[in-house]
Design an enzyme around this catalytic site. Structure first.
Site, PDB file in Angstrom:
ATOM      1  N   SER A  33      10.756  -3.088   4.310  1.00 23.65           N
ATOM      2  CA  SER A  33       9.474  -2.682   2.951  1.00 23.65           C
ATOM      3  C   SER A  33       8.192  -3.442   3.609  1.00 23.65           C
ATOM      4  CB  SER A  33       9.926  -4.412   2.251  1.00 23.65           C
ATOM      5  OG  SER A  33      11.220  -4.433   1.215  1.00 23.65           O
ATOM      6  N   HIS A  65      10.505   1.334  -0.572  1.00 24.68           N
ATOM      7  CA  HIS A  65      11.536   1.545   0.787  1.00 24.68           C
ATOM      8  C   HIS A  65      12.022   2.892   0.804  1.00 24.68           C
ATOM      9  CE1 HIS A  65      13.523  -2.456  -0.276  1.00 24.68           C
ATOM     10  NE2 HIS A  65      12.773  -2.730   0.488  1.00 24.68           N
ATOM     11  N   HIS A  88      20.290  -1.503   0.992  1.00 22.18           N
ATOM     12  CA  HIS A  88      20.570  -2.575   0.878  1.00 22.18           C
ATOM     13  C   HIS A  88      21.746  -3.632   0.715  1.00 22.18           C
ATOM     14  CE1 HIS A  88      16.255  -3.047   1.429  1.00 22.18           C
ATOM     15  NE2 HIS A  88      16.057  -3.938   2.365  1.00 22.18           N
ATOM     16  N   TYR A  90      22.467  -5.690  -1.370  1.00 18.24           N
ATOM     17  CA  TYR A  90      22.412  -6.074  -2.936  1.00 18.24           C
ATOM     18  C   TYR A  90      22.748  -4.930  -4.153  1.00 18.24           C
ATOM     19  CZ  TYR A  90      17.067  -5.076  -2.075  1.00 18.24           C
ATOM     20  OH  TYR A  90      15.996  -5.340  -2.277  1.00 18.24           O
ATOM     21  N   GLU A  91      22.656  -3.622  -2.888  1.00 19.57           N
ATOM     22  CA  GLU A  91      22.151  -2.447  -3.629  1.00 19.57           C
ATOM     23  C   GLU A  91      23.737  -2.099  -4.512  1.00 19.57           C
ATOM     24  OE1 GLU A  91      20.310   0.559  -2.205  1.00 19.57           O
ATOM     25  OE2 GLU A  91      19.100  -0.325  -1.159  1.00 19.57           O
ATOM     26  N   ALA A 118      10.173  -7.059   5.925  1.00 18.14           N
ATOM     27  CA  ALA A 118       9.509  -8.427   4.834  1.00 18.14           C
ATOM     28  C   ALA A 118      10.349  -9.378   4.539  1.00 18.14           C
ATOM     29  CB  ALA A 118       8.615  -7.521   4.094  1.00 18.14           C
ATOM     30  N   MET A 206      16.434 -10.805   3.220  1.00 18.04           N
ATOM     31  CA  MET A 206      17.740  -9.990   2.244  1.00 18.04           C
ATOM     32  C   MET A 206      18.214  -8.728   2.921  1.00 18.04           C
ATOM     33  SD  MET A 206      16.217  -9.790  -1.854  1.00 18.04           S
ATOM     34  CE  MET A 206      15.369 -11.174  -1.470  1.00 18.04           C
ATOM     35  N   SER A 207      17.779  -8.742   4.214  1.00 20.43           N
ATOM     36  CA  SER A 207      17.892  -7.079   5.585  1.00 20.43           C
ATOM     37  C   SER A 207      19.101  -7.977   6.388  1.00 20.43           C
ATOM     38  CB  SER A 207      16.870  -6.068   5.387  1.00 20.43           C
ATOM     39  OG  SER A 207      16.188  -6.637   6.002  1.00 20.43           O
ATOM     40  N   ASN A 230       5.435 -13.757   2.866  1.00 23.30           N
ATOM     41  CA  ASN A 230       4.964 -15.059   1.537  1.00 23.30           C
ATOM     42  C   ASN A 230       5.341 -16.277   2.532  1.00 23.30           C
ATOM     43  OD1 ASN A 230       7.365 -13.047   1.053  1.00 23.30           O
ATOM     44  ND2 ASN A 230       8.128 -15.062   0.189  1.00 23.30           N
ATOM     45  N   HIS A 242       7.886  -8.367  -5.300  1.00 23.05           N
ATOM     46  CA  HIS A 242       8.122  -7.023  -4.516  1.00 23.05           C
ATOM     47  C   HIS A 242       6.865  -6.533  -4.379  1.00 23.05           C
ATOM     48  CE1 HIS A 242      10.017  -4.042  -2.253  1.00 23.05           C
ATOM     49  NE2 HIS A 242       9.467  -3.709  -2.707  1.00 23.05           N
TER      50      HIS A 242
HETATM   51  N1  HPA Z   1      12.599 -14.353   0.351  1.00 19.62           N
HETATM   52  C1  HPA Z   1      13.505 -12.722   0.596  1.00 19.62           C
HETATM   53  N2  HPA Z   1      13.105 -12.101   0.556  1.00 19.62           N
HETATM   54  C2  HPA Z   1      12.345 -11.797   0.827  1.00 19.62           C
HETATM   55  C3  HPA Z   1      10.909 -12.482   0.877  1.00 19.62           C
HETATM   56  C4  HPA Z   1      11.329 -14.457   0.107  1.00 19.62           C
HETATM   57  O1  HPA Z   1      10.507 -14.609   0.504  1.00 19.62           O
HETATM   58  N3  HPA Z   1       9.770 -12.307   1.344  1.00 19.62           N
HETATM   59  C5  HPA Z   1       9.699 -11.039   1.636  1.00 19.62           C
HETATM   60  N4  HPA Z   1      11.117 -10.916   1.218  1.00 19.62           N
END
Ligand code: HPA
Length: 267
Positions: A33, A65, A88, A90-91, A118, A206-207, A230, A242
Protein backbone atom coordinates in the site's frame (compact mmCIF):
# COMPACT_ATOMS: atom_id res chain seq x y z
CA UNK A 1 1.89 -26.66 2.30
CA UNK A 2 0.66 -29.02 -0.32
CA UNK A 3 2.56 -29.77 -3.50
CA UNK A 4 -0.37 -28.29 -5.39
CA UNK A 5 0.59 -24.76 -4.36
CA UNK A 6 4.14 -25.21 -5.69
CA UNK A 7 2.82 -26.75 -8.92
CA UNK A 8 0.46 -23.81 -9.35
CA UNK A 9 3.39 -21.41 -8.88
CA UNK A 10 5.38 -23.28 -11.57
CA UNK A 11 2.41 -22.99 -13.90
CA UNK A 12 2.12 -19.26 -13.19
CA UNK A 13 5.86 -18.84 -13.85
CA UNK A 14 5.50 -20.66 -17.18
CA UNK A 15 2.57 -18.41 -18.11
CA UNK A 16 4.62 -15.36 -17.14
CA UNK A 17 7.50 -16.52 -19.34
CA UNK A 18 5.26 -17.03 -22.31
CA UNK A 19 3.37 -13.74 -21.76
CA UNK A 20 6.61 -11.74 -21.58
CA UNK A 21 8.87 -13.72 -23.92
CA UNK A 22 11.53 -13.69 -21.20
CA UNK A 23 13.13 -16.82 -19.77
CA UNK A 24 14.24 -15.62 -16.39
CA UNK A 25 14.06 -12.62 -14.09
CA UNK A 26 16.66 -11.22 -11.71
CA UNK A 27 14.71 -9.60 -8.91
CA UNK A 28 11.10 -9.25 -7.76
CA UNK A 29 9.59 -6.33 -5.89
CA UNK A 30 6.24 -6.48 -4.10
CA UNK A 31 4.76 -3.00 -3.92
CA UNK A 32 2.67 -2.59 -0.78
CA UNK A 33 0.00 0.00 0.00
CA UNK A 34 1.31 3.40 -0.85
CA UNK A 35 4.31 2.06 -2.80
CA UNK A 36 2.65 1.68 -6.21
CA UNK A 37 3.37 5.32 -7.24
CA UNK A 38 7.10 4.69 -6.59
CA UNK A 39 7.16 1.78 -9.06
CA UNK A 40 7.49 4.07 -12.08
CA UNK A 41 11.03 5.01 -11.04
CA UNK A 42 12.44 1.48 -11.11
CA UNK A 43 13.07 1.35 -14.86
CA UNK A 44 11.49 1.06 -18.27
CA UNK A 45 8.28 -0.99 -18.48
CA UNK A 46 8.75 -3.91 -20.87
CA UNK A 47 5.33 -5.46 -20.40
CA UNK A 48 2.46 -5.79 -17.96
CA UNK A 49 0.57 -8.96 -17.14
CA UNK A 50 -2.73 -8.67 -15.22
CA UNK A 51 -3.06 -11.02 -12.24
CA UNK A 52 -6.25 -12.34 -13.79
CA UNK A 53 -4.24 -13.78 -16.71
CA UNK A 54 -2.01 -15.96 -14.50
CA UNK A 55 -2.84 -19.26 -12.75
CA UNK A 56 -3.53 -18.87 -9.04
CA UNK A 57 -3.67 -15.06 -8.93
CA UNK A 58 -6.70 -12.98 -8.06
CA UNK A 59 -7.35 -9.31 -8.62
CA UNK A 60 -6.75 -7.56 -5.28
CA UNK A 61 -9.87 -6.52 -3.44
CA UNK A 62 -8.45 -3.39 -1.81
CA UNK A 63 -8.19 0.07 -3.40
CA UNK A 64 -4.62 1.13 -4.05
CA UNK A 65 -3.32 -2.41 -4.18
CA UNK A 66 -2.88 -2.57 -7.97
CA UNK A 67 -3.45 -5.93 -9.65
CA UNK A 68 -0.75 -6.77 -12.18
CA UNK A 69 2.85 -7.78 -12.63
CA UNK A 70 4.96 -5.22 -14.46
CA UNK A 71 8.18 -6.39 -16.07
CA UNK A 72 10.76 -3.63 -15.82
CA UNK A 73 14.19 -3.29 -17.42
CA UNK A 74 16.49 -1.48 -15.03
CA UNK A 75 19.11 1.00 -16.26
CA UNK A 76 21.78 -1.73 -15.93
CA UNK A 77 19.71 -4.12 -18.02
CA UNK A 78 18.34 -6.36 -15.29
CA UNK A 79 14.80 -7.66 -15.47
CA UNK A 80 12.60 -7.01 -12.45
CA UNK A 81 9.16 -8.42 -11.73
CA UNK A 82 7.23 -5.63 -10.05
CA UNK A 83 4.11 -6.88 -8.29
CA UNK A 84 1.61 -4.03 -8.25
CA UNK A 85 -0.54 -5.39 -5.47
CA UNK A 86 -0.50 -8.38 -3.15
CA UNK A 87 -2.96 -10.70 -1.47
CA UNK A 88 -3.39 -10.22 2.29
CA UNK A 89 -4.32 -12.88 4.82
CA UNK A 90 -7.33 -10.83 5.92
CA UNK A 91 -8.93 -11.32 2.48
CA UNK A 92 -9.68 -14.87 3.60
CA UNK A 93 -8.22 -16.66 0.56
CA UNK A 94 -5.76 -18.62 2.68
CA UNK A 95 -2.04 -18.53 3.25
CA UNK A 96 -1.08 -20.16 -0.07
CA UNK A 97 -2.78 -17.30 -1.93
CA UNK A 98 -0.80 -14.78 0.15
CA UNK A 99 2.57 -16.25 -0.87
CA UNK A 100 1.68 -17.32 -4.41
CA UNK A 101 3.43 -14.30 -5.94
CA UNK A 102 6.65 -15.06 -4.09
CA UNK A 103 6.56 -18.71 -5.11
CA UNK A 104 5.84 -17.70 -8.70
CA UNK A 105 8.79 -15.29 -8.68
CA UNK A 106 11.06 -18.03 -7.30
CA UNK A 107 9.83 -20.48 -9.95
CA UNK A 108 10.51 -17.80 -12.60
CA UNK A 109 14.19 -17.67 -11.61
CA UNK A 110 14.23 -14.73 -9.21
CA UNK A 111 16.92 -14.97 -6.49
CA UNK A 112 16.32 -11.63 -4.74
CA UNK A 113 13.04 -10.33 -3.34
CA UNK A 114 12.19 -6.82 -2.19
CA UNK A 115 9.10 -6.65 0.04
CA UNK A 116 7.62 -3.23 0.73
CA UNK A 117 4.72 -2.24 2.94
CA UNK A 118 2.98 0.61 4.69
CA UNK A 119 3.20 0.37 8.46
CA UNK A 120 2.20 2.01 11.67
CA UNK A 121 5.19 3.33 13.60
CA UNK A 122 5.64 1.92 17.10
CA UNK A 123 8.44 4.43 17.93
CA UNK A 124 6.92 7.86 17.37
CA UNK A 125 9.81 9.30 19.42
CA UNK A 126 12.11 8.69 16.45
CA UNK A 127 9.82 8.03 13.47
CA UNK A 128 8.15 10.61 11.22
CA UNK A 129 5.35 10.28 8.68
CA UNK A 130 6.85 9.09 5.40
CA UNK A 131 10.04 7.61 6.86
CA UNK A 132 11.28 4.46 5.13
CA UNK A 133 12.61 1.88 7.62
CA UNK A 134 14.62 -1.20 6.65
CA UNK A 135 13.18 -4.34 8.18
CA UNK A 136 15.85 -6.06 10.27
CA UNK A 137 13.63 -8.87 11.59
CA UNK A 138 9.99 -9.68 12.16
CA UNK A 139 7.51 -10.98 14.71
CA UNK A 140 4.79 -13.06 13.11
CA UNK A 141 1.55 -12.62 15.06
CA UNK A 142 -0.71 -13.56 12.15
CA UNK A 143 -1.25 -17.04 13.57
CA UNK A 144 -0.43 -18.42 10.12
CA UNK A 145 2.59 -19.95 8.42
CA UNK A 146 2.96 -20.75 4.72
CA UNK A 147 4.94 -23.89 5.41
CA UNK A 148 3.31 -27.14 6.42
CA UNK A 149 5.20 -30.33 7.11
CA UNK A 150 8.23 -31.49 8.98
CA UNK A 151 10.96 -29.50 7.26
CA UNK A 152 12.27 -26.97 9.76
CA UNK A 153 13.29 -23.72 8.11
CA UNK A 154 15.99 -21.53 9.63
CA UNK A 155 14.84 -17.93 10.20
CA UNK A 156 17.87 -16.48 11.96
CA UNK A 157 18.43 -14.06 9.07
CA UNK A 158 15.16 -13.61 7.17
CA UNK A 159 16.10 -10.10 6.00
CA UNK A 160 19.56 -10.29 4.47
CA UNK A 161 22.34 -8.46 6.29
CA UNK A 162 24.20 -8.20 3.00
CA UNK A 163 21.30 -6.43 1.27
CA UNK A 164 20.73 -4.11 4.23
CA UNK A 165 24.41 -3.12 4.12
CA UNK A 166 24.08 -2.35 0.39
CA UNK A 167 21.07 -0.13 1.04
CA UNK A 168 22.94 1.66 3.81
CA UNK A 169 25.63 2.52 1.25
CA UNK A 170 22.90 4.23 -0.81
CA UNK A 171 21.30 5.96 2.19
CA UNK A 172 23.29 5.78 5.45
CA UNK A 173 20.52 7.63 7.31
CA UNK A 174 17.95 4.82 6.95
CA UNK A 175 16.79 3.36 10.26
CA UNK A 176 16.26 -0.37 10.79
CA UNK A 177 13.47 -1.93 12.78
CA UNK A 178 11.49 -5.01 13.71
CA UNK A 179 8.22 -5.40 11.78
CA UNK A 180 5.29 -7.00 13.59
CA UNK A 181 2.44 -8.47 11.57
CA UNK A 182 -1.13 -9.01 12.66
CA UNK A 183 -3.69 -10.65 10.42
CA UNK A 184 -5.87 -7.52 10.18
CA UNK A 185 -7.98 -6.05 8.72
CA UNK A 186 -8.61 -4.23 11.98
CA UNK A 187 -6.00 -1.67 12.97
CA UNK A 188 -4.55 -2.20 16.43
CA UNK A 189 -6.01 -1.08 19.73
CA UNK A 190 -3.95 1.24 21.94
CA UNK A 191 -3.37 -1.70 24.33
CA UNK A 192 -2.04 -3.82 21.47
CA UNK A 193 0.33 -1.04 20.42
CA UNK A 194 1.67 -0.79 23.99
CA UNK A 195 2.13 -4.58 23.97
CA UNK A 196 4.01 -4.50 20.65
CA UNK A 197 6.37 -1.82 21.94
CA UNK A 198 7.13 -4.01 24.96
CA UNK A 199 7.72 -6.97 22.68
CA UNK A 200 10.40 -5.11 20.78
CA UNK A 201 8.48 -4.16 17.64
CA UNK A 202 9.22 -0.97 15.72
CA UNK A 203 6.58 -1.11 12.96
CA UNK A 204 3.23 -2.86 12.67
CA UNK A 205 1.30 -3.97 9.62
CA UNK A 206 -0.71 -6.73 7.97
CA UNK A 207 1.62 -8.18 5.35
CA UNK A 208 5.20 -9.15 4.48
CA UNK A 209 6.05 -11.79 7.12
CA UNK A 210 4.39 -14.76 5.39
CA UNK A 211 5.91 -13.77 2.04
CA UNK A 212 9.34 -13.44 3.67
CA UNK A 213 9.01 -16.93 5.20
CA UNK A 214 7.99 -18.44 1.84
CA UNK A 215 10.91 -16.64 0.20
CA UNK A 216 13.38 -18.09 2.70
CA UNK A 217 11.94 -21.55 2.12
CA UNK A 218 12.62 -21.02 -1.60
CA UNK A 219 16.16 -19.81 -0.85
CA UNK A 220 15.62 -16.20 -1.93
CA UNK A 221 17.56 -13.34 -0.40
CA UNK A 222 15.06 -10.87 1.10
CA UNK A 223 15.09 -7.12 1.57
CA UNK A 224 12.16 -5.52 3.42
CA UNK A 225 11.26 -1.84 3.61
CA UNK A 226 8.39 -0.28 5.55
CA UNK A 227 6.98 3.15 4.87
CA UNK A 228 5.84 4.61 8.18
CA UNK A 229 2.46 6.12 7.35
CA UNK A 230 1.20 6.71 10.89
CA UNK A 231 3.72 7.15 13.70
CA UNK A 232 2.27 6.10 17.03
CA UNK A 233 -0.26 3.87 15.26
CA UNK A 234 -3.21 3.30 17.61
CA UNK A 235 -1.57 5.42 20.35
CA UNK A 236 -1.59 8.63 18.36
CA UNK A 237 -5.19 9.40 19.29
CA UNK A 238 -5.98 9.86 15.60
CA UNK A 239 -8.39 7.38 13.98
CA UNK A 240 -6.68 5.52 11.14
CA UNK A 241 -7.92 5.04 7.63
CA UNK A 242 -6.61 3.41 4.47
CA UNK A 243 -6.93 6.57 2.34
CA UNK A 244 -4.40 8.34 4.58
CA UNK A 245 -1.99 5.45 4.09
CA UNK A 246 -2.27 5.82 0.30
CA UNK A 247 -1.86 9.60 0.54
CA UNK A 248 1.45 9.24 2.41
CA UNK A 249 2.56 6.89 -0.36
CA UNK A 250 1.76 9.45 -3.04
CA UNK A 251 3.57 12.17 -1.11
CA UNK A 252 6.74 10.08 -0.68
CA UNK A 253 6.71 8.31 -4.06
CA UNK A 254 9.63 10.31 -5.45
CA UNK A 255 11.94 9.51 -2.51
CA UNK A 256 10.96 5.83 -2.40
CA UNK A 257 11.33 5.57 -6.18
CA UNK A 258 14.90 6.88 -6.07
CA UNK A 259 15.72 4.46 -3.25
CA UNK A 260 14.29 1.45 -5.11
CA UNK A 261 15.83 2.35 -8.45
CA UNK A 262 19.28 2.71 -6.91
CA UNK A 263 18.74 -0.50 -4.97
CA UNK A 264 17.62 -2.85 -7.77
CA UNK A 265 20.82 -2.52 -9.74
CA UNK A 266 23.01 -3.21 -6.71
CA UNK A 267 21.20 -6.09 -5.08
N1 HPA B 1 -1.41 -0.82 11.56
C1 HPA B 1 -1.48 -1.85 10.70
N2 HPA B 1 -1.26 -1.73 9.40
C2 HPA B 1 -0.95 -0.52 8.93
C3 HPA B 1 -0.86 0.60 9.77
C4 HPA B 1 -1.11 0.43 11.15
O1 HPA B 1 -1.04 1.38 11.96
N3 HPA B 1 -0.53 1.66 8.98
C5 HPA B 1 -0.42 1.18 7.72
N4 HPA B 1 -0.67 -0.14 7.68
Amino acid sequence: MTNDAYTLASEAAAALRSATGLDTFDVALVMGSGWVPAADAIGETVSEVPFTGLPGFRAPAVAGHGGKIRVVRTPEGRHALVFLGRTHLYEGLGVDAVVHGVRTAAAAGVRTLVLTNAAGGLRPETQNVGDPVLISDHINLTGANPITGTTFIDLTEVYSRRLRALIHEIDPSLAEGVYVAFRGPTYETPAEIRMLRTLGGDMVGMSTVLEAIAAREAGLEVLGVSLVTNPGAGLSGEPLNHEEVLEVGRATAARMGVLLSKAVDRL
